[in-house]
Design an enzyme around this catalytic site. Structure first.
Site, PDB file in Angstrom:
ATOM      1  N   HIS A  33      -1.564  -5.423  -0.301  1.00  0.00           N
ATOM      2  CA  HIS A  33      -1.434  -3.973  -0.470  1.00  0.00           C
ATOM      3  C   HIS A  33      -0.481  -3.350   0.541  1.00  0.00           C
ATOM      4  O   HIS A  33      -0.511  -2.143   0.762  1.00  0.00           O
ATOM      5  CB  HIS A  33      -2.800  -3.284  -0.394  1.00  0.00           C
ATOM      6  CG  HIS A  33      -3.815  -3.868  -1.333  1.00  0.00           C
ATOM      7  ND1 HIS A  33      -3.707  -3.772  -2.705  1.00  0.00           N
ATOM      8  CD2 HIS A  33      -4.948  -4.585  -1.100  1.00  0.00           C
ATOM      9  CE1 HIS A  33      -4.736  -4.388  -3.273  1.00  0.00           C
ATOM     10  NE2 HIS A  33      -5.494  -4.900  -2.326  1.00  0.00           N
ATOM     11  N   ARG A  41       3.236  12.142   5.905  1.00  0.00           N
ATOM     12  CA  ARG A  41       4.130  11.702   6.979  1.00  0.00           C
ATOM     13  C   ARG A  41       5.341  11.022   6.351  1.00  0.00           C
ATOM     14  O   ARG A  41       5.362  10.758   5.147  1.00  0.00           O
ATOM     15  CB  ARG A  41       3.411  10.694   7.889  1.00  0.00           C
ATOM     16  CG  ARG A  41       2.847   9.509   7.109  1.00  0.00           C
ATOM     17  CD  ARG A  41       2.151   8.515   7.999  1.00  0.00           C
ATOM     18  NE  ARG A  41       1.470   7.474   7.255  1.00  0.00           N
ATOM     19  CZ  ARG A  41       2.033   6.396   6.743  1.00  0.00           C
ATOM     20  NH1 ARG A  41       3.343   6.194   6.909  1.00  0.00           N
ATOM     21  NH2 ARG A  41       1.326   5.491   6.088  1.00  0.00           N
ATOM     22  N   GLU A  83     -12.179   4.704  -8.222  1.00  0.00           N
ATOM     23  CA  GLU A  83     -11.110   5.090  -9.142  1.00  0.00           C
ATOM     24  C   GLU A  83     -10.799   3.919 -10.066  1.00  0.00           C
ATOM     25  O   GLU A  83     -11.150   2.768  -9.763  1.00  0.00           O
ATOM     26  CB  GLU A  83      -9.855   5.506  -8.369  1.00  0.00           C
ATOM     27  CG  GLU A  83      -9.318   4.431  -7.459  1.00  0.00           C
ATOM     28  CD  GLU A  83      -8.241   4.933  -6.508  1.00  0.00           C
ATOM     29  OE1 GLU A  83      -7.517   4.077  -5.962  1.00  0.00           O
ATOM     30  OE2 GLU A  83      -8.128   6.146  -6.301  1.00  0.00           O
TER      31      GLU A  83
END
Length: 310
Positions: free
Chosen positions: A68, A124, A33
């Site tokens: 991250h 979640r 991506e």
């Protein structure tokens, strides 16, 4: 995750990512991506029931990250144009409906130049869900259970109020390449804010679990007030035991780039050294002079006592 800046690096990056994924997850599939260099990490909390109702509970900004992994989060995401804010909520709800999603989840985006780039969907509740709970005055855990039992959500979600900021307190040393820390947690109190933790005083912090000790959440009528409230609470916190990232959190919350909502995911790449260094104490010379004067005073008093006994 591998960042590829030149075509000749692509083959090795694919092989490295594939091998790492296969080893960790048993699945070597790789996605490619665009890499958003200086984007913001913005997400939308959704909740969907079995009756076709989907809530998009505003936005969250999670741009302050290390490796991250999120460090400070807030709701709503500041500084978005009204059009982009609406687009993010619409896209998140559309994604949930497209897969007939049921339950709580998070649709995540990278935002740059007032454009949204889809990142992923987490099916979640996430660590940062308390900021959404504070702003919308809801219990997402209870609502998720109700949805699982087949109960319908109200047609419209509650209205947002105020601003909330959350900081993740880690047993780690940011100045030493974020090295995890171990030992006995003798004391952990953060006054005046919501504190979610699974630890108690006296617990041992080991190496077999995530380094996060707690998450501290402040809610206030405005963003500026919420930031000040959380920074002050962390500064006054009693944390005795392993080294933590408390100083980093306080300095981050008070950094001009954060307070003006000009941050992005490269925040710690730019500012880590300054945020982890301890500035010189401007009161140190005065304290030393007072201590010296106190010592001389005590010595003089002792000499007079000896003379009086003679």
């Amino acid at each position: 995750m591998r960042i590829v800046r030149r075509l000749e690096e692509l083959g090795a990056a694919l092989e490295g990512a594939r091998a790492e994924a296969a080893s960790a997850f048993g699945d070597g599939e790789v996605f490619v991506e665009p890499y958003i260099e200086d984007g913001r990490h913005v997400e939308v909390q959704i909740l969907a029931d079995t009756h076709g109702t989907v809530w998009a509970l505003g936005t969250r900004d999670c741009s302050l990250q290390r490796r991250h992994q999120k460090v400070i989060e807030e709701a709503p995401a500041p500084g978005l144009s009204p059009g982009l804010e609406e687009e993010l909520r619409t896209l998140a709800a559309r994604a949930a409906r497209a897969v007939s999603y049921v339950g709580a989840g998070t649709v995540e985006f990278l935002v740059a130049d007032d454009k949204a780039h889809f990142l992923e969907m987490n099916t979640r509740l996430q660590v940062e869900h308390p900021v959404t709970e504070a702003v919308f005055d809801v219990d997402l855990v209870a609502l998720q259970i109700a949805v699982a039992e087949g109960q319908p959500l109200p047609a419209s979600p509650p209205h947002a109020r105020g601003h909330a900021v959350e900081a993740r307190l880690y047993a780690e040393d940011p100045a030493q390449d974020w090295a995890p820390q171990t030992g006995t947690l003798h004391r952990l109190t953060v006054p005046g804010v919501r504190l979610d933790t699974g630890y108690e005083d006296g617990d041992e912090i080991g190496v077999h679990y995530d380094a996060m000790l707690a998450k501290a959440v402040a809610h206030a009528p405005t963003r500026a007030e919420a930031i000040r409230k959380l920074a002050g609470a962390l500064e006054r916190a009693q944390i005795h035991g392993p080294t933590t990232n408390r100083t980093l959190l306080v300095n981050s919350l008070r950094h001009a780039e954060f307070t003006t909502a000009a941050m992005n995911t490269a925040f710690y790449d730019r500012h880590l050294t300054s945020l982890t260094s301890t500035p010189p104490d401007p009161h140190a010379p005065l304290a030393a002079a007072l201590a010296d004067a106190h010592g001389r005073s005590r010595f003089g008093a002792g000499a007079m006592c000896r003379r009086s006994r003679r």
